[in-house]
Design a protein around this motif. Sequence first.
Motif, short mmCIF file in Angstrom:
data_model
loop_
_atom_site.label_atom_id
_atom_site.label_comp_id
_atom_site.label_asym_id
_atom_site.label_seq_id
_atom_site.Cartn_x
_atom_site.Cartn_y
_atom_site.Cartn_z
N ARG A 202 -0.44 5.16 -0.84
CA ARG A 202 -1.89 5.37 -0.69
C ARG A 202 -2.18 5.59 0.79
O ARG A 202 -2.26 4.65 1.57
CB ARG A 202 -2.65 4.15 -1.22
CG ARG A 202 -2.58 4.05 -2.72
CD ARG A 202 -3.43 2.92 -3.21
NE ARG A 202 -2.83 1.63 -2.91
CZ ARG A 202 -3.49 0.47 -2.93
NH1 ARG A 202 -4.76 0.47 -3.22
NH2 ARG A 202 -2.88 -0.64 -2.68
N VAL B 25 0.81 -1.23 0.00
CA VAL B 25 0.00 0.00 0.00
C VAL B 25 0.83 1.27 0.00
O VAL B 25 0.37 2.31 0.44
CB VAL B 25 -0.97 0.03 1.21
CG1 VAL B 25 -2.08 -0.95 1.01
CG2 VAL B 25 -0.24 -0.21 2.51
N HIS C 251 -5.28 3.84 2.60
CA HIS C 251 -5.08 2.41 2.80
C HIS C 251 -4.00 2.12 3.83
O HIS C 251 -4.12 1.19 4.61
CB HIS C 251 -4.72 1.75 1.47
CG HIS C 251 -5.88 1.66 0.54
ND1 HIS C 251 -6.30 2.72 -0.20
CD2 HIS C 251 -6.72 0.63 0.26
CE1 HIS C 251 -7.35 2.35 -0.91
NE2 HIS C 251 -7.63 1.10 -0.65
#
Lengths: 337, 354
Positions: free
Chosen positions: A139, A136, A142
């Motif tokens: 991001r 992840v 996330h």
Amino acid sequence: MSASLDTTLKPVVPPPDWLPLALAPVLALAALPLVGSPATWATLTLAGLAMGMMIFIMASGLTLIFGLMDVLNFAHAAFITLGAYSATLLLGPRSDWLGADSLVLNAGALLVMVALASAVAAAAGFAFERVIVRPVYGRHLHQILVTVGGLIVAQQLITAAWGPVQVALPLPASFRGIVLVGEVAVERYRLVAVAIGLVVFAAMLLVLNRTRIGLLIRAGVENPEMVEALGYRIRRLFVGVFVAGSALAGLGGVMWGFYREALTPGMGLELTVLVFIVVIIGGLGSVGGCFVGALLVALTANYAGFLAPKLALGSNIVLMVAILLWRSRGLYPVAKR
Amino acid sequence: MRFLRALLSDDLPRSRALSAILVAIFLGLLFAPFLFSGSQALNAAAKILYFVVLAASYDLLLGYTGIVSFAHTMFFGIGGYGAGLALYGWGPSWSSVAAGTAIALVLSVALATAIGLFSLRVQRIFFAMITLAVASVFAILASQLGWLTGGEDGRTYQVPPLLRPGFRLFEGEIGGVAINGRIVAYYLLLVTALVLFLAMLRVVNSPFGRVLQAIRENDFRAEAIGYRTVLYRSVANCVSAAVATVAGVMCAVWLRYTGPATTLSFDIMLDILLMVVIGGMGTLYGAVIGATLFLLAETYLQTLMGAISRATEGIPLLPALFHPDRWLLWLGILFIGSVYFFPAGIVGRLGRDR
């Protein structure tokens, strides 16, 4: 002509920003008349320094990880707890060292436990980066979610392994008790904590400012794409920083465990609140700011705890708001953000 | 059909399976006092009601606007304490409930605005960290101010007479069930939850809601089009906080008790996060399914795990991992898995057949 050209081509170096460094001493001096007795003030200040060093050790890892790779690891709390708990593994086999009446054996036991705590946290950090964080990168939403999930799982695993109740972590015999310096009662362990904290801070500054790795890390904080374009594997560098940051969390955790002489599965999460405030005050990604922030937070907590125990908890929020009103991105904002 | 469409703000669950599950949940909640016997089941149903509202209001932030807050339980707690302390201090009347709710709403919105002003300008991460810090300090403060809040023990109080177990709405029974004050309270909660849910559905399907989704997808672009993203985020934060506050009032009225463990604890914050993510971010129906599933799992998963734990008794480590108290471990793993593999949650999994 050439002289004027020279002056125009000189790189513009911003003057070093010393102002935040004065905050902690100013705060300490301002508290002196409020506290009244100098002896009490000295005890409180030392307690604040010791607590500040421990929080700095925990927070520095978090801020480095964030600074280099833009990852905010909510599971940092789990490494703090894990480090502290893994020290108890040695309580059984090394209890003779702990109880012994010899400074050397006691210090040895402490060192071995601290080393084990850091090593376990580092190993966990390595696995965590690989399994949880890697998919992840980049991001934020996330990342926050996944690391919170990791925190839940890690906390449950720690509870499954060591049980939900409080576990004792007794200090080695030589570090217990107080020494009297004049009228000032000084807890021995606090001195040890301050010493370890200063050593870690010095080592970190040395590594960051005087070694090639440190140069790469600082360059990575400023501009990761450029470092990668120059042929360095920033990912590998980051894994290293993540592991080191986790080890620092473990180290801070075990030191805090010795300070309180008791461990609970929720201790990491309770500390993370302070750690977050420190990281925000210092400026996300800045080690120096983190150091100043940790001292400020710990000193404020101790003075407020003495002057107005009921307000002590709110004091850190007030401190954070005050600092953010002054510098909205923390004391030492990292350039790119 | 047209009426239903208008009621749901034209945001129908676009899959047969999803619709079937939602209808089942709705009917189950609607007839809960008659379908299930015993106060245990009614308590579980009421808990689902206020957690649906709480999770849906959190989804407004997380799923629709894309900001992570850890202060949602703080607003829930403000509502709970607002109503609870008013009932405790000013006596069990409707005016106490109203006054307590009003004070709580004002406090919540003021706090949400203040936090938003400080941190929404900068980064998502900043907001997450600051809300975590503020909420935890608030929780500790609530347990410290014992003279007001009752400390760790919380406060137990009476609710207005209409909602007390001893009250009978009328003589006689419906379907073998006497209509007492608890059932009246349950239906009061149900209506409140339904109204709030439909209102939130209205909000997310309004032009305002579309802007929020634009900000979630690309805040830079939304700003460039000319929307003041800070303003939209702050308003979303306040709306979400206000709804969470009302959910807190619902909880306080139902439980007739308010304490840190039922409203303010960080565990509840994690529960809400799990509900929203597992159910499905960015759709309010996900919050319904997530909350229902989670609260059912809380009861039944533990029973199942107890059975596994006993069955694996001889093996090392396994019984500890399947101990009924470790149910959150498995939900945590499910949570991580769902963030990776189906970020749209259960609702996204069920698909959208048109």
